[in-house]
Structure formats: structure tokens, C-alpha cells
Design a protein around this motif. Structure first.
Motif, PDB file in Angstrom:
ATOM      1  N   UNK A   1      12.052   5.242   0.096  1.00 32.78           N
ATOM      2  CA  UNK A   1      11.708   6.400  -0.731  1.00 32.78           C
ATOM      3  C   UNK A   1      12.174   6.212  -2.170  1.00 32.78           C
ATOM      4  N   UNK A   2      13.350   5.651  -2.348  1.00 29.78           N
ATOM      5  CA  UNK A   2      13.873   5.417  -3.696  1.00 29.78           C
ATOM      6  C   UNK A   2      13.023   4.397  -4.447  1.00 29.78           C
TER       7      UNK A   2
ATOM      8  N   UNK B   1       0.833  -1.209   0.000  1.00 26.37           N
ATOM      9  CA  UNK B   1       0.000   0.000   0.000  1.00 26.37           C
ATOM     10  C   UNK B   1       0.866   1.257   0.000  1.00 26.37           C
ATOM     11  N   UNK B   2       1.904   1.241   0.811  1.00 26.84           N
ATOM     12  CA  UNK B   2       2.769   2.409   0.932  1.00 26.84           C
ATOM     13  C   UNK B   2       3.496   2.723  -0.370  1.00 26.84           C
ATOM     14  N   UNK B   3       3.868   1.674  -1.118  1.00 24.09           N
ATOM     15  CA  UNK B   3       4.556   1.881  -2.389  1.00 24.09           C
ATOM     16  C   UNK B   3       3.650   2.610  -3.385  1.00 24.09           C
ATOM     17  N   UNK B   4       2.335   2.475  -3.240  1.00 24.57           N
ATOM     18  CA  UNK B   4       1.392   3.173  -4.108  1.00 24.57           C
ATOM     19  C   UNK B   4       0.957   4.516  -3.510  1.00 24.57           C
ATOM     20  N   UNK B   5       0.896   4.573  -2.182  1.00 23.37           N
ATOM     21  CA  UNK B   5       0.467   5.787  -1.486  1.00 23.37           C
ATOM     22  C   UNK B   5       1.420   6.947  -1.772  1.00 23.37           C
ATOM     23  N   UNK B   6       2.707   6.705  -1.634  1.00 21.09           N
ATOM     24  CA  UNK B   6       3.687   7.775  -1.800  1.00 21.09           C
ATOM     25  C   UNK B   6       3.666   8.378  -3.200  1.00 21.09           C
ATOM     26  N   UNK B   7       3.632   7.565  -4.278  1.00 19.79           N
ATOM     27  CA  UNK B   7       3.590   8.176  -5.609  1.00 19.79           C
ATOM     28  C   UNK B   7       2.379   9.072  -5.845  1.00 19.79           C
ATOM     29  N   UNK B   8       1.227   8.701  -5.265  1.00 20.89           N
ATOM     30  CA  UNK B   8       0.036   9.541  -5.436  1.00 20.89           C
ATOM     31  C   UNK B   8       0.241  10.888  -4.760  1.00 20.89           C
TER      32      UNK B   8
ATOM     33  N   UNK C   1      11.519  16.378  -5.800  1.00 20.78           N
ATOM     34  CA  UNK C   1      10.456  16.394  -4.794  1.00 20.78           C
ATOM     35  C   UNK C   1      10.659  15.283  -3.765  1.00 20.78           C
ATOM     36  N   UNK C   2      10.980  14.086  -4.248  1.00 18.44           N
ATOM     37  CA  UNK C   2      11.185  12.958  -3.345  1.00 18.44           C
ATOM     38  C   UNK C   2      12.374  13.200  -2.429  1.00 18.44           C
ATOM     39  N   UNK C   3      13.445  13.721  -2.987  1.00 16.36           N
ATOM     40  CA  UNK C   3      14.643  13.993  -2.189  1.00 16.36           C
ATOM     41  C   UNK C   3      14.344  15.003  -1.084  1.00 16.36           C
ATOM     42  N   UNK C   4      13.641  16.067  -1.423  1.00 16.48           N
ATOM     43  CA  UNK C   4      13.322  17.087  -0.429  1.00 16.48           C
ATOM     44  C   UNK C   4      12.395  16.545   0.651  1.00 16.48           C
ATOM     45  N   UNK C   5      11.440  15.694   0.243  1.00 17.68           N
ATOM     46  CA  UNK C   5      10.480  15.155   1.207  1.00 17.68           C
ATOM     47  C   UNK C   5      11.131  14.219   2.218  1.00 17.68           C
TER      48      UNK C   5
ATOM     49  N   UNK D   1       9.830   5.714  -6.327  1.00 17.36           N
ATOM     50  CA  UNK D   1       9.937   6.567  -7.507  1.00 17.36           C
ATOM     51  C   UNK D   1       9.477   5.829  -8.760  1.00 17.36           C
ATOM     52  N   UNK D   2       9.572   4.496  -8.764  1.00 19.78           N
ATOM     53  CA  UNK D   2       9.213   3.710  -9.948  1.00 19.78           C
ATOM     54  C   UNK D   2       7.712   3.793 -10.250  1.00 19.78           C
ATOM     55  N   UNK D   3       6.828   3.441  -9.298  1.00 16.33           N
ATOM     56  CA  UNK D   3       5.393   3.540  -9.609  1.00 16.33           C
ATOM     57  C   UNK D   3       4.896   4.974  -9.752  1.00 16.33           C
ATOM     58  N   UNK D   4       5.646   5.957  -9.262  1.00 16.18           N
ATOM     59  CA  UNK D   4       5.195   7.343  -9.374  1.00 16.18           C
ATOM     60  C   UNK D   4       5.086   7.802 -10.822  1.00 16.18           C
TER      61      UNK D   4
END
Length: 461
Positions: free
Chosen positions: A359-360, A123-130, A155-159, A363-366
Motif C-alpha cells: 500500500x505504501x 498492474x496492481x501498482x497502477x490499479x490502486x492509485x486510480x 485515504x490510503x491509510x484508512x483503506x 502512493x508514489x504513482x498515485x
């Protein structure tokens, strides 16, 4: 000037968050398991988890497409705070710490806990990209010359940067800044923008009458926000973690009231900003994903727009911080389970590094998440994944008879129902929260009554 003011405000907020985490000495401090937080900090962290990209960008998108009815996401969706307020004493007493996984393991055994971990990690792998897509929408207004992929990485790096370093200490500080700051700038913005458009009545007169109707959203969807979130947030580690990190029950209850006060009205403001964008841009913004950022830039001077977009970016980052910390807590649990003699110093490193690595991965599903109705996608994802765990958690806390077999059966039945509902396309007909909740709780209750009574549940140490 836009990018300069945005960068200055963003860096200032991030430095404040990272400064708060400079004295972290243990993994308990990183995760909040030391239970040392006050009501305002708890409330702001809870609000940051609730608000995030869906209440900012998603609600503005809904406001752009349907009008003020887009506000229901937070107005109706935050009713679960009242249920949490009523249950917080029992939750705080029964939970051994801030980890739902630890509770499930002690209450039902390792298999139930590990199933929850695996499903939650997916779930988390999909939650973060959204959520990340909403960050990208903000950044692309600030730096439009960069490609989507580059902006997503930035954006991901800053977050993740302040979260991986400062943990809950950083989330506590950033939560306070962004909650107070966001309301301040949104109130000022709406006052200034409506002044340029003939006031609030001028905005409403320029739009179809349906945009002023709060019931343009289907009643079943409005009720689903309220009904579904009651079940969803009990299984949402990112929400439960700051609530259980309060120093006592009284503080946790006050924090919940503060969290509700910040969370519930936010979509009224952001949906109206989407309506402002509709007046100014017409239908030129496509699906409306950029409606919020477009309106902020169009009707503000560059300095104010930069500060506003920085606060918006960081409140989404604070939401992601909650998910990052939740995932690191799962990894922490699995690590201790496999290597119980690990030193606290090593565990702190595990907490931090797992945050960065996770976090890295996201980035793929995002790069594959659609944006045409991002709020509905986000909400349905939560209903399908988190509602199935609700019987195990709520039933386990309030009904001592619930067995590990009943917990397992309810969880798997709920997940199975969710998969069928999505695969058959019924998710477009009726929110999955209704069938999934009925199946989860129906199976859980029946299985409990058919099982031998469970041993008394684990109490707080």
C-alpha cells in the motif's frame, strides 16, 4: 457536521470489519483459502470488487459529461457474471485453492506463474492509485482544507487498515454493509434531489437531448465492456479469490448471481447523479471528477451527505481490499516457494505486512495519474494486462491439451500487442481488448496445436 457524520459512519463500518477479523488464526482464513463463505458474503465481495470507484465516481463523471450513456460501464460490463456462472463448476474443480498463481504453477510450471505474478504486481501498482483518486475526490469534499497529498495518505491509510488486519473476514463483513447501504442511500438521494429539480423529467429537460440517449457512447466501447471483461475477470485475482472462497460450487454460483444483481444496475444510479450535478453546477466542475461528491453535498443535508460519502468511501476501500488481498496472496505464494517450511503463524504475518508495504509503494504513482477520463484509463489498463492471461486460465481449465509453451507464448504475445497498441496511440481509436484478445487466443491456439500434448492438468487436492 458533514465531517462528523462522515467520520462516525466510517469508523462504525471499519470497526465492524476489524471486529470480524479479531479471531483470525491462520493465513488460510486471511486469504479465504479455507473456503468457508456463504452466498451473500461472496456476492457482496464480488460486487464490491466490481463497483468500486469506477462505478461510483467514474460513472458519475461520465454521466456529467455525456449523460445516461455513462451507465454502460456496469450494465454491459457485468455480462461476464453470466459466463462465470456457466463456468464456475469447472473452475472450482480445477483450481486447487483461491490462488490463480498456484493454479498456473501446478498447470504450467513456476516460470509461467512467476511471469503472471510480476505482471500483475506492476498492474496492481497502477490499479490502486486510480481507485485511490476516487477516494481522494470524496475526502476532498469532506475536508477541502487539506492538500491532495495529505488527503491521499489519509485515504490510503484508512483503506488498508482494516484489510491488513482482518483480511477476507473483514472484506466479507464490510462488503455486506456497503452494498446494502449504498443502494439504500442512493435511492433516497435521487428521490430527494429530483424532488428539488422538478422530478426526473425536470432533470432531463434541463439537459441537452443527447444526455437522455443511452447510445451516446460508441458501440465499440459498449461491446468492449462486455467482451473485454469476460476475458479480464478470469485473470483478475481480486475477483476470482472471493468466488473461489465459497464453501461449495452451489454457493459460489448463488454468490455470482447476487454479485451481478448488486453490480449491474449501480451505474444507472451514479450516472444519473452525474447528470444532476450537471444541472446544478453547469460546466463549473471541469472534467467532472467531483460531480458525484458535489451533488451529494449540494442536494442533501449534512448528516445524510456524511453517511452517503462514508459508504461511498468504504465501497471503494472494499474494492482496494480485494486488490490488497490479491497482492498478499502473490507474496504468500512466492514466500512459500522460496521457504516451503515456513510456519502458518509466520505466513499470516507475511500476508499482513505485505499488505501494508504494498500500500505504501502505491502512493508514489498515485500523484501522477491523470483524472480527465479516469474510467477509460482504468478499463484499458485492465484490458492490456489481464486479457493476455485469459488463454492460459480459460484454455487451461477447459482444454487439457494446452501446454506450458502455448501458455507462455499467448501471454507474451498478448502483452506485446497491448504495448504496441498503447505506444502507437491506437488505444484512442479502438479499445485494446479486441486486438489483444485476438492475438492472445490466436497465438495460444496455434501454439497448442503445434506443441506436444500437455500432461493432464492438476486436480483439486
Amino acid at each position: 457536521m458533514l465531517i462528523i457524520s462522515w467520520a462516525i459512519a466510517l469508523i462504525a463500518i471499519m470497526i465492524a470489519g476489524m471486529w470480524a477479523g479479531r479471531a483470525l488464526e491462520s493465513s488460510r482464513q486471511f486469504t479465504g483459502a479455507d473456503r468457508s463463505y456463504g452466498a451473500i458474503g461472496v456476492g457482496c465481495m464480488l460486487a464490491a470488487v466490481q463497483i468500486g470507484g469506477m462505478s461510483m465516481i467514474g460513472a458519475a463523471q461520465n454521466g456529467y459529461n455525456m449523460g445516461i450513456a455513462g451507465a454502460w460501464y456496469s450494465v454491459s460490463g457485468c455480462c461476464y457474471f453470466f459466463v462465470m456462472i456457466a463456468c464456475v463448476k469447472a473452475l472450482y474443480k480445477k483450481m486447487p485453492g483461491v490462488s490463480l498463481t498456484q493454479y498456473l504453477g501446478m498447470r504450467y510450471g513456476k516460470i509461467n506463474a512467476r511471469i503472471y505474478v510480476v505482471i500483475y504486481l506492476v498492474y496492481a501498482v497502477l490499479y490502486v492509485p486510480i481507485q485511490l483518486q476516487t477516494c481522494v475526490g470524496v475526502l476532498q469534499i469532506v475536508v477541502p482544507q487539506l492538500s491532495y497529498n495529505v488527503v491521499a495518505l489519509i485515504a490510503l491509510f484508512l483503506c488498508v487498515m482494516f484489510t491488513g488486519y482482518a483480511g477476507m473476514k473483514g472484506a466479507n463483513t464490510v462488503g455486506k454493509i456497503v452494498c446494502l447501504g449504498t443502494y439504500a442511500v442512493l435511492i433516497v438521494f435521487i428521490f430527494v434531489a429530483t424532488g428539488q429539480l422538478g422530478g426526473i423529467s425536470g432533470v432531463l429537460d434541463a439537459l441537452p437531448a443527447s444526455y437522455s440517449d443511452p447510445f451516446q457512447m460508441k458501440t465499440t466501447d459498449i461491446l468492449a465492456y462486455a467482451f473485454g471483461n469476460v476475458f479480464t475477470y478470469f485473470g483478475f485475482q481480486s475477483f476470482m479469490q472471493p468466488m473461489l472462497a465459497a464453501k461449495d460450487v452451489k454457493t459460489a454460483r448463488r454468490g455470482l448471481w447476487i454479485g451481478w444483481a448488486f453490480s449491474a444496475p449501480i451505474c444507472i444510479f451514479t450516472a444519473f447523479i452525474g447528470m444532476i450535478a450537471r444541472v446544478g453546477a453547469g460546466d463549473s466542475l471541469g472534467d467532472g471528477t467531483t460531480a458525484y461528491a458535489w451533488a451529494i453535498q449540494e442536494y442533501s443535508n449534512t448528516i445524510f451527505a456524511g453517511i452517503t460519502l462514508a459508504l461511498t468511501f468504504m465501497i471503494i476501500a472494499a474494492t482496494l481490499a480485494g486488490m490488497f488481498m490479491g497482492v498478499s496472496l502473490f507474496v504468500h505464494y512466492l514466500w512459500v516457494d522460496l521457504k516451503p517450511d515456513t510456519s502458518d503463524k509466520t505466513l499470516l504475518k507475511v500476508d499482513r505486512y505485505s499488505t501494508y508495504i504494498y500500500a505504501l509503494i502505491t502512493i508514489i504513482p498515485s500523484l501522477m495519474i491523470p483524472t480527465d477520463n479516469i474510467t477509460a484509463l482504468f478499463v484499458n489498463l485492465g484490458f492490456c494486462v489481464l486479457v493476455p492471461i485469459s488463454f492460459s486460465l480459460i484454455g487451461g481449465v477447459f482444454w487439457d491439451r494446452v501446454t506450458k509453451q502455448a501458455a507462455m507464448a499467448s501471454h507474451l504475445a498478448g502483452i506485446g500487442c497491448a504495448i504496441i497498441w498503447v505506444a502507437t496511440g491506437l488505444v484512442d481509436v479502438l479499445s485494446p481488448t479486441y486486438p489483444v484478445a485476438v492475438v492472445t487466443w490466436g497465438v495460444g491456439i496455434i501454439a497448442t496445436l503445434m506443441s506436444k500434448p500437455a500432461a493432464a492438468p492438476a486436480q483439486k487436492e
